[in-house]
Design a protein around this motif. Structure first.
Motif, PDB file in Angstrom:
ATOM      1  N   SER A  25      34.220  89.873  62.888  1.00 56.25           N
ATOM      2  CA  SER A  25      35.340  90.908  63.171  1.00 56.25           C
ATOM      3  C   SER A  25      36.506  91.021  62.314  1.00 56.25           C
ATOM      4  O   SER A  25      36.862  92.087  61.647  1.00 56.25           O
ATOM      5  N   TYR A  26      36.970  89.759  62.006  1.00 54.45           N
ATOM      6  CA  TYR A  26      38.140  89.521  60.996  1.00 54.45           C
ATOM      7  C   TYR A  26      37.393  89.698  59.470  1.00 54.45           C
ATOM      8  O   TYR A  26      38.220  90.328  58.750  1.00 54.45           O
ATOM      9  N   VAL A  27      36.297  89.238  59.412  1.00 51.72           N
ATOM     10  CA  VAL A  27      35.834  89.376  57.889  1.00 51.72           C
ATOM     11  C   VAL A  27      35.698  91.162  57.617  1.00 51.72           C
ATOM     12  O   VAL A  27      35.965  91.460  56.613  1.00 51.72           O
ATOM     13  N   ALA A  28      34.940  91.806  58.551  1.00 52.32           N
ATOM     14  CA  ALA A  28      34.895  93.141  58.303  1.00 52.32           C
ATOM     15  C   ALA A  28      35.877  93.894  58.178  1.00 52.32           C
ATOM     16  O   ALA A  28      36.080  94.793  57.682  1.00 52.32           O
ATOM     17  N   LEU A  29      37.233  93.335  59.086  1.00 51.06           N
ATOM     18  CA  LEU A  29      38.555  94.244  58.941  1.00 51.06           C
ATOM     19  C   LEU A  29      39.141  93.913  57.516  1.00 51.06           C
ATOM     20  O   LEU A  29      39.655  95.010  56.935  1.00 51.06           O
ATOM     21  N   GLY A  30      38.698  92.674  57.072  1.00 51.98           N
ATOM     22  CA  GLY A  30      39.393  92.251  55.803  1.00 51.98           C
ATOM     23  C   GLY A  30      38.710  93.300  54.623  1.00 51.98           C
ATOM     24  O   GLY A  30      39.528  93.810  53.717  1.00 51.98           O
ATOM     25  N   LEU A  31      37.295  93.549  54.744  1.00 53.96           N
ATOM     26  CA  LEU A  31      36.526  94.161  53.881  1.00 53.96           C
ATOM     27  C   LEU A  31      37.305  95.936  54.096  1.00 53.96           C
ATOM     28  O   LEU A  31      37.255  96.513  53.118  1.00 53.96           O
ATOM     29  N   PHE A  32      37.722  96.093  55.197  1.00 56.35           N
ATOM     30  CA  PHE A  32      38.126  97.447  55.513  1.00 56.35           C
ATOM     31  C   PHE A  32      39.551  97.822  54.906  1.00 56.35           C
ATOM     32  O   PHE A  32      39.851  98.616  54.123  1.00 56.35           O
ATOM     33  N   VAL A  33      40.392  96.751  54.993  1.00 55.28           N
ATOM     34  CA  VAL A  33      41.532  97.079  54.698  1.00 55.28           C
ATOM     35  C   VAL A  33      41.908  96.710  53.138  1.00 55.28           C
ATOM     36  O   VAL A  33      42.787  97.406  52.325  1.00 55.28           O
ATOM     37  N   PHE A  34      40.791  95.869  52.293  1.00 59.85           N
ATOM     38  CA  PHE A  34      41.190  95.579  50.811  1.00 59.85           C
ATOM     39  C   PHE A  34      41.250  96.824  50.209  1.00 59.85           C
ATOM     40  O   PHE A  34      42.185  97.023  49.205  1.00 59.85           O
ATOM     41  N   SER A  77      21.671  90.280  63.767  1.00 63.62           N
ATOM     42  CA  SER A  77      22.048  89.638  62.405  1.00 63.62           C
ATOM     43  C   SER A  77      21.722  90.737  61.498  1.00 63.62           C
ATOM     44  O   SER A  77      22.470  90.858  60.405  1.00 63.62           O
ATOM     45  N   LEU A  78      20.618  91.314  61.453  1.00 63.38           N
ATOM     46  CA  LEU A  78      20.463  92.571  60.513  1.00 63.38           C
ATOM     47  C   LEU A  78      21.198  93.651  60.628  1.00 63.38           C
ATOM     48  O   LEU A  78      21.555  94.187  59.494  1.00 63.38           O
ATOM     49  N   PHE A  79      21.690  94.116  61.839  1.00 64.44           N
ATOM     50  CA  PHE A  79      22.666  94.996  62.101  1.00 64.44           C
ATOM     51  C   PHE A  79      24.152  94.617  61.323  1.00 64.44           C
ATOM     52  O   PHE A  79      24.464  95.658  60.547  1.00 64.44           O
ATOM     53  N   ILE A  80      24.496  93.506  61.817  1.00 64.70           N
ATOM     54  CA  ILE A  80      25.623  92.771  61.252  1.00 64.70           C
ATOM     55  C   ILE A  80      25.855  92.761  59.679  1.00 64.70           C
ATOM     56  O   ILE A  80      26.752  93.249  58.977  1.00 64.70           O
ATOM     57  N   THR A  81      24.376  92.435  59.076  1.00 63.34           N
ATOM     58  CA  THR A  81      24.323  92.297  57.812  1.00 63.34           C
ATOM     59  C   THR A  81      24.811  93.710  56.933  1.00 63.34           C
ATOM     60  O   THR A  81      25.094  93.807  56.083  1.00 63.34           O
ATOM     61  N   ALA A  82      23.820  94.771  57.703  1.00 62.45           N
ATOM     62  CA  ALA A  82      24.022  95.949  56.991  1.00 62.45           C
ATOM     63  C   ALA A  82      25.433  96.502  57.132  1.00 62.45           C
ATOM     64  O   ALA A  82      25.820  97.058  55.992  1.00 62.45           O
ATOM     65  N   ILE A  83      26.340  96.135  57.964  1.00 63.84           N
ATOM     66  CA  ILE A  83      27.704  96.641  58.137  1.00 63.84           C
ATOM     67  C   ILE A  83      28.666  95.976  57.191  1.00 63.84           C
ATOM     68  O   ILE A  83      29.268  96.453  56.318  1.00 63.84           O
ATOM     69  N   LEU A  84      28.280  94.719  57.152  1.00 64.46           N
ATOM     70  CA  LEU A  84      29.114  93.976  56.150  1.00 64.46           C
ATOM     71  C   LEU A  84      28.715  93.866  54.730  1.00 64.46           C
ATOM     72  O   LEU A  84      29.432  94.358  53.582  1.00 64.46           O
ATOM     73  N   THR A  85      27.261  94.535  54.489  1.00 63.65           N
ATOM     74  CA  THR A  85      27.124  94.631  53.220  1.00 63.65           C
ATOM     75  C   THR A  85      27.635  95.986  52.473  1.00 63.65           C
ATOM     76  O   THR A  85      27.899  96.005  51.570  1.00 63.65           O
ATOM     77  N   PHE A  86      27.476  97.013  53.418  1.00 65.44           N
ATOM     78  CA  PHE A  86      28.109  98.213  53.148  1.00 65.44           C
ATOM     79  C   PHE A  86      29.678  97.979  52.979  1.00 65.44           C
ATOM     80  O   PHE A  86      30.315  98.531  51.917  1.00 65.44           O
ATOM     81  N   GLY A  87      30.335  97.185  53.694  1.00 61.27           N
ATOM     82  CA  GLY A  87      31.933  96.959  53.399  1.00 61.27           C
ATOM     83  C   GLY A  87      32.024  96.232  52.079  1.00 61.27           C
ATOM     84  O   GLY A  87      32.994  96.603  51.442  1.00 61.27           O
ATOM     85  N   ILE A  88      31.314  95.311  51.890  1.00 60.89           N
ATOM     86  CA  ILE A  88      31.295  94.742  50.356  1.00 60.89           C
ATOM     87  C   ILE A  88      31.086  95.628  49.058  1.00 60.89           C
ATOM     88  O   ILE A  88      31.922  95.856  48.381  1.00 60.89           O
ATOM     89  N   ALA A  89      30.165  96.470  49.106  1.00 63.44           N
ATOM     90  CA  ALA A  89      29.804  97.473  48.307  1.00 63.44           C
ATOM     91  C   ALA A  89      30.858  98.495  48.465  1.00 63.44           C
ATOM     92  O   ALA A  89      31.386  98.971  47.199  1.00 63.44           O
ATOM     93  N   PHE A  90      31.346  98.757  49.705  1.00 62.88           N
ATOM     94  CA  PHE A  90      32.612  99.789  49.724  1.00 62.88           C
ATOM     95  C   PHE A  90      33.738  99.216  48.739  1.00 62.88           C
ATOM     96  O   PHE A  90      34.574  99.901  47.922  1.00 62.88           O
ATOM     97  N   SER A  91      33.994  97.926  48.966  1.00 63.18           N
ATOM     98  CA  SER A  91      35.218  97.268  48.225  1.00 63.18           C
ATOM     99  C   SER A  91      35.183  97.227  46.977  1.00 63.18           C
ATOM    100  O   SER A  91      35.850  97.487  45.900  1.00 63.18           O
ATOM    101  N   VAL A  92      33.732  96.873  46.305  1.00 62.81           N
ATOM    102  CA  VAL A  92      33.419  96.862  45.017  1.00 62.81           C
ATOM    103  C   VAL A  92      33.718  98.148  44.054  1.00 62.81           C
ATOM    104  O   VAL A  92      34.175  98.318  43.405  1.00 62.81           O
TER     105      VAL A  92
END
Length: 218
Positions: free
Chosen positions: A120-129, A184-199
């Protein structure tokens, strides 16, 4: 005939005063208008720049403003394409594989509750960046508005709801309803989207800073 810096600056100021506030849109319009005026002069129009410009805007201003709105609509699609392109690239695949492997091993080793809190904290960080990046560039560096970054806010909101949904659906659970592999696959999709979003957000902010520097040099 090539328009000089004073002419370009005049066109830019005129468009800004015509409520074309977003820098990236205005740069495209300035280039379009300057090219059109240069063409008219090269084809034999001997009048002063200001008269050629005035006649051109009388004929084409409404079309330019309409194109501005079309550009605003298309930015959302362009941003989604950039995010999707990152996700299906080799980098995106490696990021996804790394996240999935880390999550799977972590769930097995530390349990659901501990990993969920960290996620949750990692995802929030990707959202805030991206939000902080836009704030730094536009406020602290006094950069004008960039439509591309602002349209990312809509994608940002979708990402936020995905995180919120996941947290709500698992708030009172110590065990997953689905298999570890599935979640794990579901969370991976969310976090990958967050990283792509940040990039993508970083790329757009960087491009906006370059555009701002270009305008400062005029």
């Amino acid at each position: 005939m090539k328009l000089d810096k004073a002419h370009i600056k005049f066109i830019d100021t005129y468009l800004e005063n015509s409520d074309v506030r977003h820098l990236d849109i205005r740069l495209e319009m300035v280039d379009h208008v300057a090219t059109a005026i240069e063409k008219e002069i090269e084809e034999g129009d001997q009048r002063a720049f200001i008269k050629v410009f005035k006649d051109y805007m009388l004929k084409n201003k409404s079309t330019l403003i309409e194109n501005k709105h079309q550009y605003l609509k298309s930015v959302m699609l362009k941003n989604l394409k950039l995010i999707f392109k990152f996700c299906i690239s080799l980098k995106g695949f490696l990021v996804s594989a790394g996240i999935f492997s880390l999550l799977y091993i972590s769930f097995k080793t530390y349990g659901v509750a501990a990993v969920k809190d960290v996620m949750s904290y990692v995802a929030l960080g990707l959202f805030v960046f991206p939000v902080l990046s836009y704030y730094v560039v536009t406020v602290l560096l006094k950069l004008q508005k960039i439509s591309s970054v602002e349209r990312l806010g809509i994608i940002n909101l979708v990402f936020c709801y995905m995180i919120h949904f996941l947290n709500l659906s698992t708030r009172n659970h110590t065990e997953w309803t689905y298999s570890i592999e599935t979640i794990s696959l579901f969370i991976t999709a969310i976090l990958t989207f967050g990283i792509a979003f940040s990039v993508v957000a970083f790329q757009i902010v960087k491009k906006g800073a370059a555009a701002h520097k270009k305008m400062q040099l005029l």
